[in-house]
Design a protein around this motif. Structure first.
Motif, short mmCIF file in Angstrom:
data_model
loop_
_atom_site.label_atom_id
_atom_site.label_comp_id
_atom_site.label_asym_id
_atom_site.label_seq_id
_atom_site.Cartn_x
_atom_site.Cartn_y
_atom_site.Cartn_z
N UNK A 14 -51.23 -19.97 -9.22
CA UNK A 14 -50.09 -19.82 -8.27
C UNK A 14 -49.24 -18.68 -8.70
N UNK A 15 -49.03 -17.91 -10.06
CA UNK A 15 -48.80 -17.12 -9.90
C UNK A 15 -50.17 -16.21 -9.96
N UNK A 16 -51.06 -16.06 -10.30
CA UNK A 16 -52.35 -14.93 -10.16
C UNK A 16 -52.47 -15.28 -8.72
N UNK A 17 -52.53 -16.18 -7.88
CA UNK A 17 -52.78 -15.57 -6.22
C UNK A 17 -51.67 -15.00 -5.79
N UNK A 18 -50.04 -14.78 -6.27
CA UNK A 18 -49.40 -14.41 -5.95
C UNK A 18 -49.11 -12.81 -6.08
N UNK A 19 -49.73 -12.68 -7.26
CA UNK A 19 -49.81 -11.26 -7.60
C UNK A 19 -50.80 -10.45 -6.44
N UNK A 20 -52.17 -11.51 -6.57
CA UNK A 20 -53.30 -10.80 -5.68
C UNK A 20 -52.83 -10.22 -4.60
N UNK A 21 -51.98 -11.51 -4.41
CA UNK A 21 -51.55 -11.65 -2.57
C UNK A 21 -51.21 -10.03 -2.23
N UNK A 22 -50.37 -10.40 -3.39
CA UNK A 22 -49.16 -8.69 -3.63
C UNK A 22 -49.89 -7.27 -3.33
N UNK A 23 -51.19 -7.51 -4.55
CA UNK A 23 -52.14 -6.19 -4.17
C UNK A 23 -52.57 -5.46 -3.00
N UNK A 24 -53.03 -7.16 -1.83
CA UNK A 24 -53.39 -6.74 -0.39
C UNK A 24 -51.97 -6.82 0.61
N UNK A 25 -50.89 -7.16 -0.01
CA UNK A 25 -50.39 -6.71 1.16
C UNK A 25 -49.88 -5.47 1.04
N UNK A 28 -57.46 -8.17 -3.21
CA UNK A 28 -56.34 -7.88 -4.07
C UNK A 28 -56.92 -9.31 -5.38
N UNK A 29 -56.90 -8.31 -6.00
CA UNK A 29 -57.42 -9.35 -7.92
C UNK A 29 -56.56 -9.39 -8.58
N UNK A 30 -56.30 -10.46 -8.79
CA UNK A 30 -55.19 -10.66 -10.24
C UNK A 30 -55.59 -11.99 -11.12
N UNK A 31 -55.30 -11.46 -12.29
CA UNK A 31 -54.90 -12.29 -13.33
C UNK A 31 -53.60 -12.64 -13.38
N UNK A 32 -53.78 -13.58 -14.34
CA UNK A 32 -52.04 -13.91 -14.42
C UNK A 32 -52.01 -14.97 -16.00
N UNK A 33 -51.76 -14.71 -17.05
CA UNK A 33 -51.73 -15.41 -18.46
C UNK A 33 -50.54 -15.84 -18.54
N UNK A 34 -50.14 -17.23 -18.73
CA UNK A 34 -49.44 -17.85 -19.34
C UNK A 34 -49.51 -18.34 -20.75
N UNK A 35 -47.19 -17.41 -21.36
CA UNK A 35 -47.45 -17.08 -22.26
C UNK A 35 -47.59 -18.23 -23.50
N UNK A 36 -47.80 -18.09 -24.81
CA UNK A 36 -47.82 -19.11 -25.94
C UNK A 36 -48.18 -18.59 -26.78
N UNK A 37 -47.18 -18.70 -28.23
CA UNK A 37 -47.27 -18.25 -28.99
C UNK A 37 -48.25 -19.10 -30.11
N UNK A 38 -49.61 -19.43 -31.25
CA UNK A 38 -49.35 -20.29 -31.92
C UNK A 38 -48.56 -20.40 -33.28
N UNK A 39 -48.39 -21.71 -33.74
CA UNK A 39 -47.37 -22.30 -34.54
C UNK A 39 -47.73 -21.83 -36.16
N UNK A 40 -47.30 -21.91 -36.80
CA UNK A 40 -47.23 -21.28 -38.09
C UNK A 40 -48.31 -22.97 -38.70
N UNK A 41 -49.68 -22.85 -38.87
CA UNK A 41 -49.34 -24.10 -39.51
C UNK A 41 -48.99 -24.76 -41.05
N UNK A 42 -47.83 -23.97 -42.23
CA UNK A 42 -47.52 -24.23 -43.12
C UNK A 42 -46.34 -25.28 -42.47
N UNK A 43 -45.67 -24.60 -41.81
CA UNK A 43 -44.07 -25.41 -40.75
C UNK A 43 -43.84 -25.64 -39.69
#
Lengths: 329, 418, 159
Positions: free
Chosen positions: A95-106, A160-175
């Motif tokens: 949904x975010x990617x499409x929104x961004x791509x539409x913004x470019x074309x617009x 328009x072309x767009x990619x969207x990345x959902x942010x997420x961070x790796x957890x520490x494997x120790x804790x």
């Protein structure tokens, strides 16, 4: 004897692939001479309704009706990669990617229209009612259709072309510390059940389900996800079990692996909670998986409320309930 | 203008008129029918595989075994450890051994019955708790424990010392099937440019394409995967089932091949929800504030990895439920057994913990004489709350609104229950 | 080899005459011989209802019938319920009420609902549930399917 009880289940769900995995969707958009639009995206619609929702997002972003939007999904011959239809991620990420791509074309279209309408910035334009209008002076306008045709004839390509990345961070494997998912969705469901202490049979009489979806792009679709999620939660808690004998599935059939029929289902009341997720398209986050989480614990807690025994080993079959009642005596 | 509107399904017209094309609804002139031979044993070594009789059956176009795979004989969403066709070591019942493409379904079935396989049965393990022990039969030589994630936050020992009430219990969840209504089906063919095309119901066409290219040892641009209408998925169409088999048969015969699973084969071929054995110890103060939580999850990964590490990670991350707990100790394990492999299913490891944590909440409330609403309300996540992994929930935390909406619908006097 | 036999029936209003193997199921004739792929196979043992068709107005699982058992009968499949330009009120109602998700159960649900309303134009919600209880749906939780059928019943539309 039939005994009634009420139980509650509160749950949460981190959406997206999570843990730093590349969680990316891409979309292409092309606006045609007549103002109609083609969207290309790799997102599969498994039946949950992503195609409809993605079409609504494109229409909203471009200020046009949805019947002007065509979408082609999930063909590697022409659509870009939009990740798995999984992890409750398509409305949010694609949904975010499409929104961004539409913004470019617009933007390309509005830059042409700004010149045509004598405005010094595209911020001074608005698309509504099939027209591109000057803000504060709607008398000055051009139809969306005419603008598209003229802009293209002038040599512009409204794509328009767009990619969207959902942010997420790796957890520490120790804790295990980290920020593995975003956004999180929340829900509460309350179940009322009636347990027959002679037969051990549980009838679910009522389910009230509230899900925080950020924003419901299509409320009917959201309700459908919640109702379907309740059904799967009910089946999981009371009916379903793949039975194994030395690793062999002994009930690979709908006559022996029981999923809920309409007669197993109570009436479901749904409440859509809109908490507005600022990173989501129009505030939306997902609903698919979160909707199936709360029913099972609510039903199990309701059984406990009704007959004073807990079934801690799923599913809560009549045999297990009778056994637990026997032990209690 | 359209956001927030309940517009009808984009693809709805085709679905109410019977025109929507699910994969089994595609036919091609001259197409072959593909069938799969699966093993009846959970742990074994293949000593001999004789396909000669099947190959000589009239109407059989091709019999394929592991040796015929042009590329890598393995697939998987994280690790390619599931065999496309078993070469020597069977790790779970229903592992695919051989494929047949024939002029009709009946001939293909008959050909399967003519394939002879000799096995040496090997020790097997079916319970992940047993599989964790030193002396367990090994599903994989590297060991049966596929994944372990600990979560450590605060000081649980101190937390339990300060707790006024502690409840401790074991919970377990069963293996479950997605039971999507449309059994797996696919049609593959070579297009006019010589490239392979596969029409299939899947959850991710681009991933299927990568897996197919790797199996056939061709470039990704030589494969096109087109998604047919999907008859439900719920996670059960993320791992490869017939995508690679159908593609192999087409690639090796250069003819269109259709494969359609029966419901029974559908049950046998795709992943399952993880059975998880859970131990929970939860402590709270007399005001009902959670102060310490200790949990252990042992998930049955079955024979192949699929998404198991990610799923047990998700269990661990969601172990506390949507509640603030200052002191947390969680250990989540994904463990191989010789059971059917488990993978993604709606809820993805976040579905099992609520069976435990919501029971614990009710038990704590009962000990304290609190209403189930009250104990949840007093611990519920809100904006700014910190999760067990130390993540701050900055925005859109609508949990309390969902609690209020449902409680009010049941007529609970929430003013008195805060 | 199993011999062939002549099979005649009226399918969606059209006379059909075929030579078919004697052991062929009705669903296979519809899908593989007549191209009517709107009839879906979900289980092959009469448990899911996805293959429901109407035979002389009565719903049957077409996976459990040999085609020769419906010799000379009047068969309605989903393709005969409407044309693209002229939807049956049930089809419109399914779309309007969001009763369709993946769509695999939809043809069977629609035909069972039609059979019900033809006999009982004003069923109760309970009667609707009983009528569709042999048809499984894994997506919707059934609520919106029952809503969609109720809405048509309330309108009293009958065709």
């Amino acid at each position: 004897m039939k005994k009634r009880g009420i139980g509650i289940g509160c749950t949460f769900y981190g959406t997206g692939y999570g843990n730093g995995f590349p969680d990316i969707s891409t979309a292409f958009v092309e606006i045609h001479d007549d103002g109609s639009v083609l969207i290309l995206t790799g997102a599969v619609d498994c039946g949950q309704g992503s195609t409809t929702v993605l079409t609504q997002i494109a229409a909203e972003e471009l200020g046009i009706p949805t019947d002007m939007v065509t979408i082609t999904c999930a063909d590697t011959g022409c659509t870009p990669d939009s990740g798995t239809t999984a992890a409750t991620r398509q409305t949010y990420t694609t949904g975010n990617a499409i929104r961004l791509a539409c913004q470019k074309a617009k933007k390309t279209l509005l830059e042409w229209a700004a010149k045509e309408l004598g405005t010094n910035t595209i911020e001074g334009l608005v698309i509504a009612e099939g027209k591109i209008m000057v803000k504060g002076h709607p008398q000055k306008s051009i139809t969306f259709k005419e603008a598209c045709a003229k802009a293209r004839f002038a040599g512009n390509r409204l794509i328009g072309e767009a990619s969207f990345t959902t942010h997420a961070t790796q957890v520490n494997m120790e804790d295990g510390q980290g920020a593995p998912y975003w956004p999180y969705a929340f829900g509460t469901q309350i179940a009322e059940v009636e347990v027959d202490t002679e037969t051990g049979k549980v009838e679910v009489l009522r389910i009230v389900a509230a899900q925080d979806v950020g924003k419901a792009i299509n409320p009917q679709s959201v309700e459908g996800q919640i109702e379907g999620g309740v059904a799967q939660g009910l089946g999981w808690s009371l009916l379903e079990e793949v039975k194994l004998s030395s690793g062999n599935i002994t009930n690979p059939a709908f006559s022996s692996y029981l999923i809920p029929t309409v007669l197993d289902m109570p009436e479901i009341e749904t409440y859509i909670i809109e908490s507005h997720e600022p990173t989501g398209p129009y505030g939306a986050k997902g609903v698919g998986e979160p909707a199936m989480l709360s029913a099972a614990p609510a039903i199990l807690n309701a059984i406990h409320d009704a007959i004073g025994v807990r079934i801690n080993d799923l599913p809560a079959t009549p045999e297990k309930i009778l056994e637990a009642l026997q032990e209690k005596k | 203008m359209t956001i927030g509107k309940s517009l009808p399904r984009y693809e709805g017209l085709g679905k109410v008129t019977g025109q929507a094309k699910f994969p089994a609804d595609y036919y091609m002139p001259g197409m072959l029918y593909g069938k799969t031979l699966r093993t009846p044993l959970a742990s074994a070594k293949i000593l001999r595989l004789d396909t000669s009789k099947a190959e000589s059956l009239r109407g059989v176009a091709k019999v394929v075994t592991a040796q015929d795979i042009p590329g890598e004989n393995g697939h998987g969403v994280i690790f390619p450890d599931a065999p496309i066709l078993v070469e020597d070591r069977v790790r779970s019942i229903n592992d695919a051994i051989a494929l047949v493409a024939a002029e009709s379904e009946e001939i293909a079935e008959e050909a399967l019955s003519l394939i002879k396989v000799e096995y040496e049965e090997l020790p097997a393990v079916y319970d992940p708790r047993e599989a964790m022990k030193e002396d367990s039969p090994l599903v994989w030589d590297k060991g049966n424990i596929l994944y372990h994630l600990p979560i450590r936050k605060g000081d649980v020992e101190k937390g339990f010392r300060e707790a006024d009430v502690i409840v401790e219990n074991k919970y377990s969840t069963q293996m479950v099937d997605h039971a999507f209504l449309q059994p797996e089906a696919a049609l593959s063919y070579i297009d006019e440019t010589g490239n392979l095309v596969l029409r299939v119901a899947t959850q991710y066409v681009h991933w299927d394409r990568t897996e197919i290219a790797r199996a056939l040892n061709i470039n990704i641009n030589q494969v096109r995967v087109v998604c047919a209408t999907v008859g439900g998925a719920f996670g059960g169409r993320e791992d490869m089932t017939l995508q690679l088999h159908c593609s192999l048969l087409t690639w090796l015969t250069k003819r269109p091949v259709k494969m359609v699973y029966s419901r029974e084969e559908s049950f046998k071929a795709h992943s399952k929800r993880h059975p998880i054995y859970m131990k929970y110890k939860t402590g709270c103060t007399k005001e009902g504030k959670l102060i310490a939580l200790e949990a252990e999850f042992i998930g049955d990964a079955g024979a192949y990895s699929s998404w198991s590490p990610n799923i047990l990670r998700k269990s661990a991350v969601h172990a506390t439920g949507p509640y603030y707990v200052p002191n947390v100790k969680v250990d989540a394990y994904a463990v191989h057994t010789n059971n059917p492999f488990t993978g993604a299913m709606r809820g993805f490891g976040a579905a099992q913990p609520p069976i435990a944590y919501e029971a614990q909440m009710d038990l704590l409330a009962k000990e304290l004489g609190l209403h189930p609403f009250t104990i949840r309300w007093r611990n519920a996540f809100e904006e700014g709350s910190e999760t067990a992994t130390g993540q701050i929930l900055e925005t859109s935390v609508g949990l309390k609104e969902t609690l209020l909406a449902t409680a009010k619908a049941y007529g609970w006097d929430v003013e008195k229950l805060y | 080899m199993i011999g062939t036999k002549s099979f005649e029936a009226i399918v969606n209003g059209e006379q059909v005459k075929l030579n078919i193997p004697q052991n062929l199921r009705l669903i296979d004739v519809l899908r593989n011989y007549l191209g009517l792929t709107g009839t879906k196979e979900g289980c092959g043992e009469g448990e899911c209802g996805a293959c429901t068709v109407l035979v002389d107005g009565e719903p049957y699982n077409s996976c459990l019938l040999f085609a020769l058992q419906v010799q000379n009968k009047n068969i309605l499949t989903i393709e005969g319920l409407a044309s693209y330009n002229n939807l049956h009120p049930l089809q419109e109602s399914f779309l309007e009420h969001g009763a369709v998700q993946c769509g695999y159960c939809t043809p069977g649900m629609l035909l069972v609902a039609k059979a019900l309303l033809d006999k009982n134009p004003n069923p109760t919600r309970e009667e609707i549930k009983v009528a569709i209880s042999g048809n499984l749906c894994r997506c919707t939780g059934y609520s919106k399917i029952v809503d969609a059928i109720s809405a048509v019943a309330e309108k009293g539309v009958k065709r």
